[in-house]
Write a protein that holds these residues in place. Structure first.
Motif, PDB file in Angstrom:
ATOM      1  N   ALA A 173      40.802  42.496  46.110  1.00 21.37           N
ATOM      2  CA  ALA A 173      40.376  41.549  47.136  1.00 21.37           C
ATOM      3  C   ALA A 173      41.046  41.844  48.472  1.00 21.37           C
ATOM      4  CB  ALA A 173      40.679  40.119  46.682  1.00 21.37           C
ATOM      5  N   GLU A 174      42.307  42.263  48.451  1.00 20.05           N
ATOM      6  CA  GLU A 174      42.987  42.621  49.685  1.00 20.05           C
ATOM      7  C   GLU A 174      42.285  43.767  50.399  1.00 20.05           C
ATOM      8  OE1 GLU A 174      47.015  43.493  48.846  1.00 20.05           O
ATOM      9  OE2 GLU A 174      47.537  41.461  48.180  1.00 20.05           O
ATOM     10  N   GLN A 175      41.651  44.654  49.632  1.00 18.32           N
ATOM     11  CA  GLN A 175      40.940  45.797  50.214  1.00 18.32           C
ATOM     12  C   GLN A 175      39.443  45.527  50.352  1.00 18.32           C
ATOM     13  OE1 GLN A 175      43.832  48.830  47.718  1.00 18.32           O
ATOM     14  NE2 GLN A 175      41.792  49.522  48.245  1.00 18.32           N
ATOM     15  N   TYR A 176      39.018  44.257  50.112  1.00 18.04           N
ATOM     16  CA  TYR A 176      37.608  43.848  50.223  1.00 18.04           C
ATOM     17  C   TYR A 176      36.725  44.671  49.276  1.00 18.04           C
ATOM     18  CZ  TYR A 176      39.511  41.724  54.433  1.00 18.04           C
ATOM     19  OH  TYR A 176      40.285  41.010  55.299  1.00 18.04           O
ATOM     20  N   VAL A 177      37.255  44.894  48.072  1.00 20.40           N
ATOM     21  CA  VAL A 177      36.526  45.622  47.034  1.00 20.40           C
ATOM     22  C   VAL A 177      36.286  44.666  45.869  1.00 20.40           C
ATOM     23  CG1 VAL A 177      36.566  47.546  45.400  1.00 20.40           C
ATOM     24  CG2 VAL A 177      37.473  47.848  47.717  1.00 20.40           C
ATOM     25  N   THR A 178      35.093  44.704  45.301  1.00 22.46           N
ATOM     26  CA  THR A 178      34.726  43.827  44.193  1.00 22.46           C
ATOM     27  C   THR A 178      34.814  44.593  42.882  1.00 22.46           C
ATOM     28  OG1 THR A 178      33.191  42.619  45.614  1.00 22.46           O
ATOM     29  CG2 THR A 178      32.917  42.347  43.227  1.00 22.46           C
ATOM     30  N   LEU A 179      35.402  43.933  41.869  1.00 22.92           N
ATOM     31  CA  LEU A 179      35.447  44.493  40.515  1.00 22.92           C
ATOM     32  C   LEU A 179      34.408  43.759  39.674  1.00 22.92           C
ATOM     33  CD1 LEU A 179      39.298  44.828  39.836  1.00 22.92           C
ATOM     34  CD2 LEU A 179      37.716  46.509  40.792  1.00 22.92           C
ATOM     35  N   ASP A 180      33.500  44.505  39.056  1.00 24.99           N
ATOM     36  CA  ASP A 180      32.399  43.899  38.314  1.00 24.99           C
ATOM     37  C   ASP A 180      32.375  44.452  36.889  1.00 24.99           C
ATOM     38  OD1 ASP A 180      29.935  42.408  37.922  1.00 24.99           O
ATOM     39  OD2 ASP A 180      28.956  44.367  37.937  1.00 24.99           O
ATOM     40  N   ILE A 181      32.260  43.542  35.902  1.00 26.63           N
ATOM     41  CA  ILE A 181      32.146  43.927  34.489  1.00 26.63           C
ATOM     42  C   ILE A 181      30.694  43.725  34.072  1.00 26.63           C
ATOM     43  CG2 ILE A 181      32.908  43.484  32.126  1.00 26.63           C
ATOM     44  CD1 ILE A 181      35.506  42.387  33.250  1.00 26.63           C
ATOM     45  N   SER A 182      30.091  44.758  33.484  1.00 29.03           N
ATOM     46  CA  SER A 182      28.693  44.668  33.063  1.00 29.03           C
ATOM     47  C   SER A 182      28.548  45.221  31.651  1.00 29.03           C
ATOM     48  CB  SER A 182      27.786  45.447  34.033  1.00 29.03           C
ATOM     49  OG  SER A 182      28.097  46.834  33.990  1.00 29.03           O
ATOM     50  N   GLY A 183      27.352  45.063  31.110  1.00 28.54           N
ATOM     51  CA  GLY A 183      27.078  45.567  29.777  1.00 28.54           C
ATOM     52  C   GLY A 183      27.351  44.536  28.702  1.00 28.54           C
ATOM     53  N   PRO A 184      26.817  44.767  27.501  1.00 23.90           N
ATOM     54  CA  PRO A 184      27.030  43.812  26.403  1.00 23.90           C
ATOM     55  C   PRO A 184      28.485  43.813  25.960  1.00 23.90           C
ATOM     56  CG  PRO A 184      25.994  45.811  25.583  1.00 23.90           C
ATOM     57  CD  PRO A 184      26.015  45.939  27.069  1.00 23.90           C
ATOM     58  N   PRO A 185      28.948  42.706  25.386  1.00 27.68           N
ATOM     59  CA  PRO A 185      30.337  42.670  24.892  1.00 27.68           C
ATOM     60  C   PRO A 185      30.589  43.797  23.899  1.00 27.68           C
ATOM     61  CG  PRO A 185      29.363  40.477  24.871  1.00 27.68           C
ATOM     62  CD  PRO A 185      28.252  41.428  25.162  1.00 27.68           C
ATOM     63  N   ALA A 186      31.701  44.478  24.080  1.00 28.91           N
ATOM     64  CA  ALA A 186      32.061  45.587  23.188  1.00 28.91           C
ATOM     65  C   ALA A 186      32.958  45.075  22.072  1.00 28.91           C
ATOM     66  CB  ALA A 186      32.765  46.688  23.975  1.00 28.91           C
ATOM     67  N   GLY A 187      33.047  45.834  21.029  1.00 27.40           N
ATOM     68  CA  GLY A 187      33.897  45.456  19.898  1.00 27.40           C
ATOM     69  C   GLY A 187      35.235  46.157  19.951  1.00 27.40           C
ATOM     70  N   TYR A 188      35.725  46.506  18.787  1.00 27.05           N
ATOM     71  CA  TYR A 188      37.012  47.162  18.676  1.00 27.05           C
ATOM     72  C   TYR A 188      36.825  48.669  18.695  1.00 27.05           C
ATOM     73  CZ  TYR A 188      39.494  42.836  17.602  1.00 27.05           C
ATOM     74  OH  TYR A 188      40.065  41.600  17.682  1.00 27.05           O
ATOM     75  N   VAL A 189      37.792  49.368  19.273  1.00 27.98           N
ATOM     76  CA  VAL A 189      37.803  50.830  19.317  1.00 27.98           C
ATOM     77  C   VAL A 189      39.175  51.317  18.866  1.00 27.98           C
ATOM     78  CG1 VAL A 189      36.082  51.008  21.148  1.00 27.98           C
ATOM     79  CG2 VAL A 189      38.507  50.835  21.739  1.00 27.98           C
ATOM     80  N   TRP A 190      39.231  52.591  18.493  1.00 25.82           N
ATOM     81  CA  TRP A 190      40.503  53.184  18.082  1.00 25.82           C
ATOM     82  C   TRP A 190      41.211  53.775  19.297  1.00 25.82           C
ATOM     83  CZ3 TRP A 190      42.301  51.983  13.526  1.00 25.82           C
ATOM     84  CH2 TRP A 190      41.427  51.705  12.478  1.00 25.82           C
ATOM     85  N   ALA A 191      42.468  53.394  19.475  1.00 20.63           N
ATOM     86  CA  ALA A 191      43.281  53.920  20.578  1.00 20.63           C
ATOM     87  C   ALA A 191      44.746  53.793  20.200  1.00 20.63           C
ATOM     88  CB  ALA A 191      42.996  53.164  21.880  1.00 20.63           C
ATOM     89  N   ILE A 192      45.565  54.690  20.732  1.00 21.65           N
ATOM     90  CA  ILE A 192      46.996  54.576  20.462  1.00 21.65           C
ATOM     91  C   ILE A 192      47.527  53.362  21.220  1.00 21.65           C
ATOM     92  CG2 ILE A 192      47.240  57.050  20.083  1.00 21.65           C
ATOM     93  CD1 ILE A 192      48.461  57.317  22.819  1.00 21.65           C
ATOM     94  N   PRO A 193      48.591  52.747  20.731  1.00 16.73           N
ATOM     95  CA  PRO A 193      49.080  51.511  21.347  1.00 16.73           C
ATOM     96  C   PRO A 193      49.354  51.675  22.840  1.00 16.73           C
ATOM     97  CG  PRO A 193      50.161  51.861  19.243  1.00 16.73           C
ATOM     98  CD  PRO A 193      49.364  53.096  19.515  1.00 16.73           C
ATOM     99  N   GLY A 194      48.796  50.782  23.635  1.00 14.28           N
ATOM    100  CA  GLY A 194      49.026  50.773  25.078  1.00 14.28           C
ATOM    101  C   GLY A 194      48.201  51.763  25.855  1.00 14.28           C
ATOM    102  N   ALA A 195      47.435  52.645  25.179  1.00 13.58           N
ATOM    103  CA  ALA A 195      46.723  53.705  25.891  1.00 13.58           C
ATOM    104  C   ALA A 195      45.568  53.151  26.710  1.00 13.58           C
ATOM    105  CB  ALA A 195      46.212  54.747  24.899  1.00 13.58           C
ATOM    106  N   LEU A 196      44.779  52.224  26.128  1.00 12.90           N
ATOM    107  CA  LEU A 196      43.590  51.747  26.822  1.00 12.90           C
ATOM    108  C   LEU A 196      43.968  51.018  28.112  1.00 12.90           C
ATOM    109  CD1 LEU A 196      40.561  51.667  26.681  1.00 12.90           C
ATOM    110  CD2 LEU A 196      40.706  49.591  25.288  1.00 12.90           C
TER     111      LEU A 196
END
Length: 483
Positions: free
Chosen positions: A328-351
């Protein structure tokens, strides 16, 4: 491998047994048939001599007793004819005398002083061995004798020997299987322990070294070499981990002190030197970020972490909520789209760290009034699309190289952000690729594909060493670079 070795040993033993027993059985069968033919031929010749004497002396009444006594003792069938082919005696209970058999080939040849020994079929359809001999004295033919012997007994003896050979072969195969199983287990035991040790080493710790005391000498030497290599590798990993944990504290203090000393020079410098001082402070800060990036890579590469199930929805929403104030300080919008995702495999803290690095990278180049889209797609995919200047094909090819920065880059990046992201994605078993933005114009499209987790985990996802979850200072230390 034990099963394959056992099957190969058994196949070889079966081939050898077949090469030995089949010819042996065939030779025995032919020998039995030959012995039976010789016996029938000999008996027929002897009976022909006896019956010829009876015919010569006119003792025709003795013929039924002679042929009947032989038939009772041996089970054969005897027929005696005179020189015209008329039956004089028949050992069969229903045999008829007085009929003429001169038209039958074997009787006709015998009446011409030509013996015949052959296999044929009797009236009941049974296979029989037939010997037809002339009853002659010199060149004088006084009659003929046919002796037929059923082959049932011969076939029984042949089948018995084939059964004995099969039983012997089965016993040999059983013994070979027992020996082969023991030998295969002995050979593969070092390989099994080596496989287990390799799995343990891949997880980061060799608890049970491979067995180097059993098995063939080559495998024992291989196990010993592997143990030596694994020991040295563990030592190097421990040394690298110790460096990664200690160097951060040892390097952070002098760099901080250097920056403070440079800033303290500002009141005592000529105003014309302030620009150079600011550049020097900026380079010190960049050096600090580079050291942090190198240490982060060292920690990632030395850590052997097993991927766990992570809620992609929760992580995306959490990181967007954290980055929205800065955007917001940089006047940029963050937008989340797409259907809700489920669980994925990732090492702890990586995502968390992946998203933080990519969002920081996108915010660096996003112009005001633009949008950064985080799009979720089925199959464990996350797309991060910005509206910045983007990258050309050559830059996208080299973007994951360490310390590489785009030639047109106007920021003070270290060239370690994207390599860290790719290492985290690879360690989680996923892939990351860079593409032009799908909409016409400029922008970069980052596609991350992780393995979907089929079910929700029963335990809380551990945070691990989460470089991206630090709220304070993340705007600088976790900003990935476009080069």
């Amino acid at each position: 491998m034990t099963r394959r070795l056992l099957l190969s040993y058994l196949a070889l033993a079966l081939l050898v047994l077949a090469g030995l027993e089949i010819p042996l059985g065939c030779i025995y069968a032919r020998g039995e048939m030959s012995r039976a033919a010789q016996t029938v031929e000999r008996d027929a010749s002897m009976l022909a001599e006896v019956t010829e004497e009876n015919i010569e002396e006119g003792e025709l009444d003795a013929l039924p007793d002679v042929v009947g006594d032989y038939a009772d003792r041996t089970g054969g069938h005897v027929v005696v004819t005179d020189k015209q082919g008329v039956v004089l005696a028949d050992s069969a209970p229903d045999g008829r005398t007085g009929i003429n058999l001169a038209g039958q080939p074997d009787i006709a040849r015998a009446l011409h002083n030509q013996p015949t020994v052959t296999t044929t079929t009797d009236g009941d359809g049974r296979d029989v061995l037939s010997a037809t001999m002339p009853g002659s004295s010199g060149t004088t033919i006084r009659g003929a004798l046919r002796l037929t012997y059923p082959l049932d007994q011969v076939s029984t003896r042949v089948h018995r020997i084939w059964g004995a050979l099969a039983l012997a072969g089965a016993c040999v195969l059983g013994a070979v299987a027992l020996v082969a199983f023991s030998l295969a287990r002995w050979i593969t035991r070092p390989l099994r322990t080596l496989e287990s040790a390799t799995t343990q080493l891949a997880d980061g710790h060799l608890a049970s070294p491979p067995d180097a005391t059993t098995g063939p000498p080559e495998l024992r030497r291989l196990a010993a070499s592997f143990t030596h290599t694994a020991t040295r590798l563990e030592h190097l990993l421990r040394a690298q981990q110790a460096f990664a944990s200690e160097a951060s504290h040892q390097l952070k203090t002098p760099l901080t002190a250097l920056r403070l000393r440079l800033e303290n020079f500002e009141p005592h410098l000529d105003p014309r030197a302030h620009g150079s001082l600011e550049e020097a402070v900026g380079e010190v800060e960049r050096l600090g970020r580079m050291v942090q990036g190198l240490l982060a890579l060292a920690r990632l590469e030395s850590a052997a972490t097993t991927p766990e199930a992570v809620d992609l929805n929760a992580v995306v929403e959490d990181r967007v909520a954290m980055w929205e104030p800065l955007a917001a300080e940089q006047y940029v919008t963050l937008d989340i789209s797409g259907p809700p995702a489920g669980y994925v495999w990732a090492i702890p803290g990586a995502l968390e760290q992946i998203i933080d690095n990519l969002l920081a990278n996108a915010l660096r180049v996003s112009p005001p009034s633009s949008t950064i889209t985080l799009h979720r797609a089925p199959g464990g995919e996350l797309h991060i699309i910005d509206q910045g200047p983007g990258m050309n094909d050559a830059d996208r090819e080299r973007a994951f190289d360490r310390f590489w920065r785009s030639s047109d880059s106007h920021h003070d990046g270290t060239g370690l952000g994207l390599p860290i992201v790719r290492h985290l994605v690879d360690a989680s078993g996923g892939t990351i690729t860079l593409h032009p933005a799908p909409a016409p114009g400029t922008g970069l499209h980052v596609r991350i594909r992780l393995r979907p987790a089929s079910a929700r985990p029963h335990q809380v996802q551990p945070s691990g060493e989460d470089f991206g979850s630090r709220r304070s200072g993340s705007r600088r230390t976790h900003a990935a670079d476009r080069g």
